[in-house]
Motif scaffolding. Structure first.
Motif, mmCIF file in Angstrom:
data_model
loop_
_atom_site.group_PDB
_atom_site.id
_atom_site.type_symbol
_atom_site.label_atom_id
_atom_site.label_comp_id
_atom_site.label_asym_id
_atom_site.label_seq_id
_atom_site.Cartn_x
_atom_site.Cartn_y
_atom_site.Cartn_z
ATOM 1 N N PRO A 94 40.183 65.948 42.012
ATOM 2 C CA PRO A 94 40.837 64.787 42.634
ATOM 3 C C PRO A 94 39.679 64.020 43.390
ATOM 4 O O PRO A 94 38.506 64.165 43.398
ATOM 5 N N ALA A 95 39.870 62.722 43.314
ATOM 6 C CA ALA A 95 38.779 61.702 43.958
ATOM 7 C C ALA A 95 39.366 60.579 44.854
ATOM 8 O O ALA A 95 40.851 60.191 44.624
ATOM 9 N N PRO A 96 38.814 59.991 45.580
ATOM 10 C CA PRO A 96 39.359 59.079 46.770
ATOM 11 C C PRO A 96 40.184 57.869 46.041
ATOM 12 O O PRO A 96 41.038 57.444 46.488
ATOM 13 N N GLU A 97 39.408 57.535 44.910
ATOM 14 C CA GLU A 97 40.103 56.475 44.098
ATOM 15 C C GLU A 97 41.594 56.760 43.380
ATOM 16 O O GLU A 97 42.033 55.762 43.293
ATOM 17 N N ASP A 98 41.967 58.077 43.576
ATOM 18 C CA ASP A 98 43.068 58.347 43.033
ATOM 19 C C ASP A 98 44.290 57.850 44.012
ATOM 20 O O ASP A 98 45.550 57.658 43.574
ATOM 21 N N GLY A 99 44.026 57.423 45.313
ATOM 22 C CA GLY A 99 45.146 57.126 46.084
ATOM 23 C C GLY A 99 46.250 58.362 46.126
ATOM 24 O O GLY A 99 45.626 59.557 46.549
ATOM 25 N N TYR A 100 47.231 58.025 46.409
ATOM 26 C CA TYR A 100 48.519 58.847 46.265
ATOM 27 C C TYR A 100 48.827 59.555 44.858
ATOM 28 O O TYR A 100 48.948 58.959 44.104
ATOM 29 N N ARG A 101 48.633 61.112 44.930
ATOM 30 C CA ARG A 101 48.856 61.779 43.626
ATOM 31 C C ARG A 101 49.943 62.292 43.748
ATOM 32 O O ARG A 101 50.630 63.055 44.615
ATOM 33 N N VAL A 102 50.848 61.984 42.311
ATOM 34 C CA VAL A 102 52.128 62.440 42.346
ATOM 35 C C VAL A 102 52.106 63.145 40.791
ATOM 36 O O VAL A 102 51.864 62.441 39.683
ATOM 37 N N ARG A 121 59.908 53.858 45.408
ATOM 38 C CA ARG A 121 59.495 53.862 46.982
ATOM 39 C C ARG A 121 57.781 54.215 47.116
ATOM 40 O O ARG A 121 57.267 53.544 47.599
ATOM 41 N N LEU A 122 57.513 55.376 46.593
ATOM 42 C CA LEU A 122 56.056 55.734 46.486
ATOM 43 C C LEU A 122 55.265 54.673 46.028
ATOM 44 O O LEU A 122 54.207 54.246 46.613
ATOM 45 N N LEU A 123 55.565 53.844 44.794
ATOM 46 C CA LEU A 123 54.703 52.821 44.269
ATOM 47 C C LEU A 123 54.632 51.839 45.468
ATOM 48 O O LEU A 123 53.596 51.042 45.230
ATOM 49 N N HIS A 124 55.719 51.298 45.826
ATOM 50 C CA HIS A 124 55.409 50.291 47.122
ATOM 51 C C HIS A 124 54.866 50.730 48.273
ATOM 52 O O HIS A 124 54.400 49.964 49.187
ATOM 53 N N ASP A 125 54.754 51.900 48.594
ATOM 54 C CA ASP A 125 54.273 52.626 50.144
ATOM 55 C C ASP A 125 52.828 52.729 49.851
ATOM 56 O O ASP A 125 52.176 52.835 50.727
ATOM 57 N N HIS A 126 52.239 52.773 48.631
ATOM 58 C CA HIS A 126 50.914 53.225 48.588
ATOM 59 C C HIS A 126 50.102 52.068 47.318
ATOM 60 O O HIS A 126 50.883 51.839 46.458
ATOM 61 N N PRO A 127 48.944 51.725 48.029
ATOM 62 C CA PRO A 127 48.511 50.841 46.767
ATOM 63 C C PRO A 127 47.829 51.205 45.701
ATOM 64 O O PRO A 127 47.729 50.443 44.793
ATOM 65 N N VAL A 128 47.559 52.508 45.721
ATOM 66 C CA VAL A 128 47.289 53.126 44.243
ATOM 67 C C VAL A 128 47.812 54.705 44.259
ATOM 68 O O VAL A 128 48.050 55.309 45.177
ATOM 69 N N VAL A 129 48.641 54.498 43.259
ATOM 70 C CA VAL A 129 49.442 55.866 42.837
ATOM 71 C C VAL A 129 48.821 56.363 41.638
ATOM 72 O O VAL A 129 48.694 55.781 40.663
ATOM 73 N N THR A 130 48.364 57.776 41.585
ATOM 74 C CA THR A 130 47.905 58.486 40.175
ATOM 75 C C THR A 130 49.144 59.577 40.059
ATOM 76 O O THR A 130 49.444 60.203 40.773
ATOM 77 N N LEU A 131 49.657 59.126 38.629
ATOM 78 C CA LEU A 131 50.570 59.987 38.312
ATOM 79 C C LEU A 131 49.761 61.253 37.407
ATOM 80 O O LEU A 131 48.757 61.254 36.604
ATOM 81 N N VAL A 132 49.880 62.456 38.022
ATOM 82 C CA VAL A 132 49.128 63.567 37.737
ATOM 83 C C VAL A 132 49.850 64.590 36.556
ATOM 84 O O VAL A 132 50.990 64.671 36.743
ATOM 85 N N TYR A 133 49.247 64.955 35.617
ATOM 86 C CA TYR A 133 49.800 65.583 34.482
ATOM 87 C C TYR A 133 49.021 66.751 34.046
ATOM 88 O O TYR A 133 47.813 66.612 34.277
ATOM 89 N N SER A 134 49.382 67.662 33.132
ATOM 90 C CA SER A 134 48.686 68.825 32.864
ATOM 91 C C SER A 134 48.469 69.104 31.260
ATOM 92 O O SER A 134 47.513 69.583 30.900
ATOM 93 N N ALA A 135 48.812 68.089 30.403
ATOM 94 C CA ALA A 135 48.618 67.743 29.013
ATOM 95 C C ALA A 135 47.141 67.832 28.722
ATOM 96 O O ALA A 135 46.289 67.185 29.543
ATOM 97 N N ARG A 136 46.636 68.229 27.599
ATOM 98 C CA ARG A 136 45.331 68.340 27.301
ATOM 99 C C ARG A 136 45.026 66.768 26.768
ATOM 100 O O ARG A 136 43.955 66.571 26.989
ATOM 101 N N ASP A 137 45.616 66.131 26.159
ATOM 102 C CA ASP A 137 45.461 64.748 25.501
ATOM 103 C C ASP A 137 45.515 63.686 26.603
ATOM 104 O O ASP A 137 46.708 63.599 27.010
ATOM 105 N N PRO A 138 44.595 63.070 26.718
ATOM 106 C CA PRO A 138 44.651 61.912 27.850
ATOM 107 C C PRO A 138 45.386 60.791 27.273
ATOM 108 O O PRO A 138 45.772 59.938 28.217
#
Length: 122
Positions: free
Chosen positions: A14-22, A85-102
């Motif tokens: 995780p990094a600060p530039e991730d913003g709110y992680r979902v 709602r989360l997208l409107h409440d946070h300037p940066v939202v990172t969608l977090v996933y577990s798949a291998r391929d980016p």
């Protein structure tokens, strides 16, 4: 939608530039503690259905069909209201996933879907 939507593997630090992680996986990622995942919300309801996920199996040959089917599921998914709602409440939202391929994962499809839709309350 306002702000920036990023995607990132849950196994990456995780990094600060991730913003709110979902976390947008239906299943909790193997071997990752809640502290390590550092997600603000686990929104498993926006992940592909179990049936669709099993059918796709991250097969590159099925990506176009998977994308179409997943987008159809998203069109009828009330859980998008929470994500909106989360997208409107946070300037940066990172969608977090577990798949291998980016590039071959549901978070990428979801991010593209969000970029093409404007939401209001359902």
């Amino acid at each position: 939608m306002s702000g920036v939507v990023r995607i990132k593997r849950v196994y990456d630090d995780p990094a600060p530039e991730d913003g709110y992680r979902v976390l947008v996986d239906r299943l909790w990622p193997r071997g990752v503690s809640r502290e390590r995942a550092a997600v603000g919300t686990w929104l498993k309801q926006v992940a592909p259905s179990a049936e669709l996920r099993t059918w796709w199996d991250h097969d590159p040959a099925r990506l176009d069909q998977f994308t179409a089917r997943y987008r159809a599921e998203l069109d009828a998914n009330p859980a998008l209201d929470e994500l909106h709602r989360l997208l409107h409440d946070h300037p940066v939202v990172t969608l977090v996933y577990s798949a291998r391929d980016p590039h071959l994962n549901q978070a990428e499809v979801l991010r593209e879907y969000l970029a093409t839709r404007r939401y209001g309350p359902r």
